[in-house]
Write a protein that holds these residues in place. Structure first.
Motif, PDB file in Angstrom:
ATOM      1  N   VAL A  18      39.677  24.843  31.989  1.00  0.00           N
ATOM      2  CA  VAL A  18      38.972  25.224  33.221  1.00  0.00           C
ATOM      3  C   VAL A  18      39.904  25.707  34.321  1.00  0.00           C
ATOM      4  CG1 VAL A  18      37.027  23.679  32.745  1.00  0.00           C
ATOM      5  CG2 VAL A  18      38.899  22.892  34.223  1.00  0.00           C
TER       6      VAL A  18
ATOM      7  N   PRO B  35      39.675  29.856  34.794  1.00  0.00           N
ATOM      8  CA  PRO B  35      38.468  30.332  35.481  1.00  0.00           C
ATOM      9  C   PRO B  35      38.376  29.840  36.936  1.00  0.00           C
ATOM     10  CG  PRO B  35      37.899  29.377  33.343  1.00  0.00           C
ATOM     11  CD  PRO B  35      39.365  29.195  33.532  1.00  0.00           C
ATOM     12  N   LEU B  36      38.872  28.623  37.193  1.00  0.00           N
ATOM     13  CA  LEU B  36      38.785  28.074  38.547  1.00  0.00           C
ATOM     14  C   LEU B  36      39.673  28.824  39.539  1.00  0.00           C
ATOM     15  CD1 LEU B  36      38.792  24.167  38.323  1.00  0.00           C
ATOM     16  CD2 LEU B  36      37.100  25.609  39.451  1.00  0.00           C
TER      17      LEU B  36
ATOM     18  N   PHE C 256      41.073  31.839  39.114  1.00  0.00           N
ATOM     19  CA  PHE C 256      40.985  33.296  38.940  1.00  0.00           C
ATOM     20  C   PHE C 256      40.770  34.036  40.274  1.00  0.00           C
ATOM     21  CE2 PHE C 256      38.753  37.163  37.468  1.00  0.00           C
ATOM     22  CZ  PHE C 256      39.502  37.514  36.369  1.00  0.00           C
ATOM     23  N   LEU C 257      39.713  33.676  40.995  1.00  0.00           N
ATOM     24  CA  LEU C 257      39.380  34.412  42.220  1.00  0.00           C
ATOM     25  C   LEU C 257      40.273  34.063  43.414  1.00  0.00           C
ATOM     26  CD1 LEU C 257      35.500  34.473  41.844  1.00  0.00           C
ATOM     27  CD2 LEU C 257      37.160  36.276  41.322  1.00  0.00           C
TER      28      LEU C 257
ATOM     29  N   ARG D 215      47.281  42.523  41.303  1.00  0.00           N
ATOM     30  CA  ARG D 215      46.055  41.742  41.097  1.00  0.00           C
ATOM     31  C   ARG D 215      45.570  41.869  39.650  1.00  0.00           C
ATOM     32  NH1 ARG D 215      42.558  40.903  45.874  1.00  0.00           N
ATOM     33  NH2 ARG D 215      40.788  41.253  44.523  1.00  0.00           N
ATOM     34  N   GLU D 216      45.668  43.087  39.112  1.00  0.00           N
ATOM     35  CA  GLU D 216      45.195  43.295  37.745  1.00  0.00           C
ATOM     36  C   GLU D 216      46.011  42.467  36.755  1.00  0.00           C
ATOM     37  OE1 GLU D 216      42.413  45.326  36.674  1.00  0.00           O
ATOM     38  OE2 GLU D 216      42.064  45.066  38.814  1.00  0.00           O
TER      39      GLU D 216
ATOM     40  N   LYS E 238      44.727  38.937  36.857  1.00  0.00           N
ATOM     41  CA  LYS E 238      43.442  38.829  36.158  1.00  0.00           C
ATOM     42  C   LYS E 238      43.651  38.788  34.651  1.00  0.00           C
ATOM     43  CE  LYS E 238      40.334  41.392  39.255  1.00  0.00           C
ATOM     44  NZ  LYS E 238      39.406  42.537  39.229  1.00  0.00           N
ATOM     45  N   LYS E 239      44.504  39.705  34.166  1.00  0.00           N
ATOM     46  CA  LYS E 239      44.728  39.787  32.730  1.00  0.00           C
ATOM     47  C   LYS E 239      45.369  38.493  32.236  1.00  0.00           C
ATOM     48  CE  LYS E 239      46.160  44.057  31.603  1.00  0.00           C
ATOM     49  NZ  LYS E 239      47.150  45.055  31.150  1.00  0.00           N
TER      50      LYS E 239
ATOM     51  N   MET F 113      45.298  35.472  33.603  1.00  0.00           N
ATOM     52  CA  MET F 113      44.393  34.337  33.706  1.00  0.00           C
ATOM     53  C   MET F 113      43.392  34.334  32.553  1.00  0.00           C
ATOM     54  SD  MET F 113      44.861  32.411  36.463  1.00  0.00           S
ATOM     55  CE  MET F 113      46.059  32.489  37.774  1.00  0.00           C
ATOM     56  N   SER F 114      43.063  35.537  32.049  1.00  0.00           N
ATOM     57  CA  SER F 114      42.095  35.569  30.960  1.00  0.00           C
ATOM     58  C   SER F 114      42.757  35.275  29.614  1.00  0.00           C
ATOM     59  CB  SER F 114      41.348  36.899  30.937  1.00  0.00           C
ATOM     60  OG  SER F 114      42.235  37.946  30.683  1.00  0.00           O
TER      61      SER F 114
ATOM     62  N   TYR G  47      39.030  31.853  52.224  1.00  0.00           N
ATOM     63  CA  TYR G  47      37.669  32.392  52.304  1.00  0.00           C
ATOM     64  C   TYR G  47      37.080  32.361  53.703  1.00  0.00           C
ATOM     65  CZ  TYR G  47      37.630  32.582  47.262  1.00  0.00           C
ATOM     66  OH  TYR G  47      37.922  32.908  45.981  1.00  0.00           O
TER      67      TYR G  47
ATOM     68  N   HIS H 277      42.058  41.791  49.950  1.00  0.00           N
ATOM     69  CA  HIS H 277      41.667  42.625  48.804  1.00  0.00           C
ATOM     70  C   HIS H 277      42.726  43.660  48.456  1.00  0.00           C
ATOM     71  CE1 HIS H 277      37.650  40.928  49.129  1.00  0.00           C
ATOM     72  NE2 HIS H 277      37.775  41.083  50.428  1.00  0.00           N
TER      73      HIS H 277
ATOM     74  N   LEU I 202      31.317  37.941  52.581  1.00  0.00           N
ATOM     75  CA  LEU I 202      32.048  37.738  51.336  1.00  0.00           C
ATOM     76  C   LEU I 202      31.174  38.227  50.188  1.00  0.00           C
ATOM     77  CD1 LEU I 202      34.676  36.387  50.229  1.00  0.00           C
ATOM     78  CD2 LEU I 202      33.239  34.409  49.771  1.00  0.00           C
TER      79      LEU I 202
ATOM     80  N   LEU J 217      32.648  32.885  34.970  1.00  0.00           N
ATOM     81  CA  LEU J 217      33.745  31.922  35.086  1.00  0.00           C
ATOM     82  C   LEU J 217      33.238  30.485  35.184  1.00  0.00           C
ATOM     83  CD1 LEU J 217      35.897  33.929  37.672  1.00  0.00           C
ATOM     84  CD2 LEU J 217      36.294  33.733  35.222  1.00  0.00           C
TER      85      LEU J 217
ATOM     86  N   PRO K 104      32.588  28.001  31.339  1.00  0.00           N
ATOM     87  CA  PRO K 104      33.493  27.035  30.693  1.00  0.00           C
ATOM     88  C   PRO K 104      33.499  25.666  31.391  1.00  0.00           C
ATOM     89  CG  PRO K 104      34.605  29.140  30.994  1.00  0.00           C
ATOM     90  CD  PRO K 104      33.301  29.232  31.725  1.00  0.00           C
ATOM     91  N   LEU K 105      33.287  25.654  32.709  1.00  0.00           N
ATOM     92  CA  LEU K 105      33.275  24.379  33.433  1.00  0.00           C
ATOM     93  C   LEU K 105      32.105  23.517  32.988  1.00  0.00           C
ATOM     94  CD1 LEU K 105      35.034  26.287  35.318  1.00  0.00           C
ATOM     95  CD2 LEU K 105      34.274  24.857  37.180  1.00  0.00           C
TER      96      LEU K 105
ATOM     97  N   THR L   3      32.652  22.164  29.333  1.00  0.00           N
ATOM     98  CA  THR L   3      33.704  21.209  28.964  1.00  0.00           C
ATOM     99  C   THR L   3      33.825  19.987  29.868  1.00  0.00           C
ATOM    100  OG1 THR L   3      35.366  22.392  30.248  1.00  0.00           O
ATOM    101  CG2 THR L   3      35.153  23.006  27.935  1.00  0.00           C
TER     102      THR L   3
ATOM    103  N   VAL M 219      38.387  32.074  26.845  1.00  0.00           N
ATOM    104  CA  VAL M 219      39.196  33.297  26.896  1.00  0.00           C
ATOM    105  C   VAL M 219      38.272  34.514  26.930  1.00  0.00           C
ATOM    106  CG1 VAL M 219      40.812  34.742  25.610  1.00  0.00           C
ATOM    107  CG2 VAL M 219      41.206  32.288  25.754  1.00  0.00           C
TER     108      VAL M 219
ATOM    109  N   THR N 143      36.438  34.762  30.378  1.00  0.00           N
ATOM    110  CA  THR N 143      37.329  35.146  31.469  1.00  0.00           C
ATOM    111  C   THR N 143      37.792  36.593  31.293  1.00  0.00           C
ATOM    112  OG1 THR N 143      38.106  32.866  31.303  1.00  0.00           O
ATOM    113  CG2 THR N 143      39.217  34.263  32.878  1.00  0.00           C
ATOM    114  N   TYR N 144      38.041  36.996  30.033  1.00  0.00           N
ATOM    115  CA  TYR N 144      38.452  38.371  29.776  1.00  0.00           C
ATOM    116  C   TYR N 144      37.327  39.343  30.141  1.00  0.00           C
ATOM    117  CZ  TYR N 144      40.519  42.407  27.495  1.00  0.00           C
ATOM    118  OH  TYR N 144      41.054  43.647  27.258  1.00  0.00           O
TER     119      TYR N 144
ATOM    120  N   TYR O   9      37.205  39.758  33.743  1.00  0.00           N
ATOM    121  CA  TYR O   9      38.303  40.651  34.146  1.00  0.00           C
ATOM    122  C   TYR O   9      37.936  42.114  33.907  1.00  0.00           C
ATOM    123  CZ  TYR O   9      42.381  43.416  32.720  1.00  0.00           C
ATOM    124  OH  TYR O   9      43.263  44.429  32.502  1.00  0.00           O
TER     125      TYR O   9
ATOM    126  N   ARG P  25      37.117  45.074  44.147  1.00  0.00           N
ATOM    127  CA  ARG P  25      37.792  44.094  44.988  1.00  0.00           C
ATOM    128  C   ARG P  25      36.806  43.030  45.415  1.00  0.00           C
ATOM    129  NH1 ARG P  25      42.029  47.228  46.809  1.00  0.00           N
ATOM    130  NH2 ARG P  25      42.599  48.393  44.972  1.00  0.00           N
TER     131      ARG P  25
END
Lengths: 491, 78
Positions: A50, A53-54, A56-57, A230-231, A234-235, A237-238, A385, A477, B17, B26, B29-30, B33, B64, B67-68, B71, B78
């Protein structure tokens, strides 16, 4: 992490970051917990699932705003965003202190290898400290990428051999789980290959809390900010959760040690040290030449991350405390020297943690570090945020979070050694009068209290001056290659 | 605290926002699991491995993939 400030592409970063995920935490602490307590130790798998995903942003927003404003640490960002020097100092100090128990875990890992070789008494810990201090001091402030490549290749080789060869030698996973199922309930912790009902809350909060805490450590933030764009984040993290698969099988080394009837080597106090089970298992199952390679991989796997952690904590001190408040006119050479000294101080702090905090499992060190570092989450992550929170409300919330955490940890005993305080990281709900054996990872309730205090005080502090916010909404951003986005000297 | 200027009229940043809907992936998965009471059992086993273990390991490729996907769907956004 360990990228030495250079900007690498996805695959190289993936390889290097992944190598750093295999520390003494995965090789020593998690299997030791599985060996003694059973299923509970497997929380490391959902934790590492987790975490990506947590973060990521929020990681993307942090990367952008940091590259617009030249922030290198969490404290830099908090100072710029909330306009509060006091909050910045609190964030920096929290990062430095929280890193110490995490490094303590790495030192315990090196110590376990030395103990498994057969060296007795206090020498293994002395050796672990000296090796770590000498390595960091001589390697300077940037971990060389070449060493990282060699180290990671070695670690992947040992992992692959360990999770394939050892189970085959022990007669397959069927036999391994049967042995664990029959032996675990007879151990002092009365473990099991599934969770007891009373362990659900601990399992969830350990996994979620560890995940929320990981990317707040100074070394992890350095790693995120060292990404090319940033990309790339992202890549990465995935892709990174793929490492959790190896972690899952490494965790099962704890059960393999049970199936192989491993007796832990003797620790400094003359009692069996369960942290040694993986090195002893390797010694037991591998031909001696490969056992040597495998133990070396564990030791280096603890050494390099510990160095990276202490360097990141030291840089935070130099950048966010020494230069702004103690010596504004310090020369670059003086700053390098101060960083080196502070990195030694941090390791000495880790040594004191080992000597004076009697936790039941090495993993508890990392969990206590997490409880401390997670208290900066409201100022840092909420700050990414919103500017709704008042800076003084965040500061009071942080202080309340730290104090309650320490107070709750005071009431966590270590049943194995009969120590009454700071024995672990999960707190019994029976303290609240509930008739249950359930426990909860301290960081979750104290983080909630921290955030609640900040939220309640913000309207009450409305008349106090707000800090100046130097960021603008579009900063969060910004992508690499755009105007105003400069590479930052991280590492 | 020399750099702290009292700025009374500065409002909290109210910029809207916007979160891309693909980011909801995203959260999956939380949920999958972090609630162990859903998967805390021994049977069915696979190759001798109890359900508790292989269930969580199976979530790794799922995580994976999700998340991919998040992405890819948010590339350039943005």
């Amino acid at each position: 992490m360990g990228t030495g400030g250079r900007k690498f592409g996805t695959w190289v970063t993936w390889f290097l970051v992944g190598g750093d995920l295999y520390t003494a935490y995965t090789f020593v602490a998690v299997p030791a917990l599985m060996f003694a307590s059973g299923a509970l130790g497997f929380f490391a798998v959902p934790y590492t699932i987790v975490v990506y995903p947590l973060v990521f942003l929020p990681a993307l927003r942090l990367w952008s705003v940091a590259h617009r404003h030249g922030y290198v640490t969490a404290a830099d960002f908090v100072r710029g965003r909330h306009g509060s020097n006091a909050l910045g100092v609190a964030i920096a100090l929290t990062g430095i202190v929280a890193t110490m128990p995490y490094i303590a875990l790495q030192m315990v890992g090196i110590q376990a290898v030395v103990e498994a070789i057969g060296i007795k008494g206090h020498w293994p810990l002395v050796i672990a400290f000296v090796v770590l201090a000498a390595y960091t001091y001589s390697s300077g402030l940037r971990a060389p990428a070449l060493i990282a490549f060699v180290k990671d290749s070695l670690i992947y080789l040992v992992i692959l051999v360990a999770v394939i060869y050892v189970p085959i030698k022990l007669g397959g996973y069927d036999k391994i789980f049967q042995a664990a199922a029959s032996v675990l309930p007879t151990k002092p912790n009365k473990g099991s290959i599934t969770l007891h009902d009373t362990q659900y809350l601990a399992y969830s909060t350990l996994a979620l809390g560890s995940a929320l805490a990981l990317f707040l450590y100074p070394h992890a933030i350095t790693g995120v900010l060292a990404s090319r764009s940033r990309e790339t984040i992202k890549k990465n993290m995935s892709m990174l959760p793929a490492y959790s698969l190896m972690l899952g099988f490494l965790a099962l080394l704890g059960y393999m040690a049970i199936a192989a009837k491993i007796t832990p080597a003797m620790g400094a106090n003359g009692k069996a040290d369960s942290n040694t089970i993986v090195p002893v298992l390797f010694d037991h199952e591998f031909p001696s030449w490969f056992a040597g390679i495998a133990m070396g991989a564990i030791a280096i796997g603890a050494l390099v991350p510990a160095a990276i952690m202490s360097i990141a904590a030291a840089n935070t001190f130099t950048r966010d405390i020494y230069r702004p408040y103690l010596r504004p006119n310090a020369s670059a050479g003086e700053e390098v020297l101060v960083s080196k000294i502070v990195s030694l101080v941090v390791k000495f702090g880790a040594l004191l943690v080992i000597l004076f905090i009697n936790v039941q499992f090495a993993l508890d060190f990392q969990l206590i570090g997490g409880i401390i570092i997670i208290q900066i989450l409201p100022a840092v992550v909420f700050g990414l945020y919103t500017r709704w929170f008042h800076r003084w409300a965040l500061l009071v919330g942080w202080a309340v979070g730290i104090v309650t955490s320490l107070w709750m940890l005071w009431y966590v005993p270590n049943p194995a050694t009969n120590h009454k305080h700071f024995g672990g990281a999960t707190w019994a709900l029976s303290h609240l009068g509930f008739d249950t054996k359930a426990t909860i990872w301290v960081g979750i309730p104290t983080l909630l209290l921290n955030a609640l205090v900040a939220a309640v005080l913000t309207p009450l502090f409305a008349r106090l001056p707000r800090g100046h916010d130097e960021t603008r909404p579009e900063d969060f951003h910004a992508e690499a290659g755009e105007p105003g986005v400069a590479p930052i000297p991280v590492g | 605290m020399s750099t702290e200027k009292p700025v009374h009229d500065e409002r909290p940043n109210r910029a809207r926002l916007i979160v891309h809907p693909a980011n909801a992936l995203l959260l999956i998965p939380l949920i999958g699991t972090l609630i162990p009471m859903f998967y805390n059992r021994v049977h069915p086993t696979i190759g001798g491995m109890p359900f508790f273990y292989w269930y969580q390991l199976v979530w790794i490729p799922i995580s994976v993939a999700l998340t991919y996907l998040a992405y890819r769907l948010t590339r350039g956004v943005r």
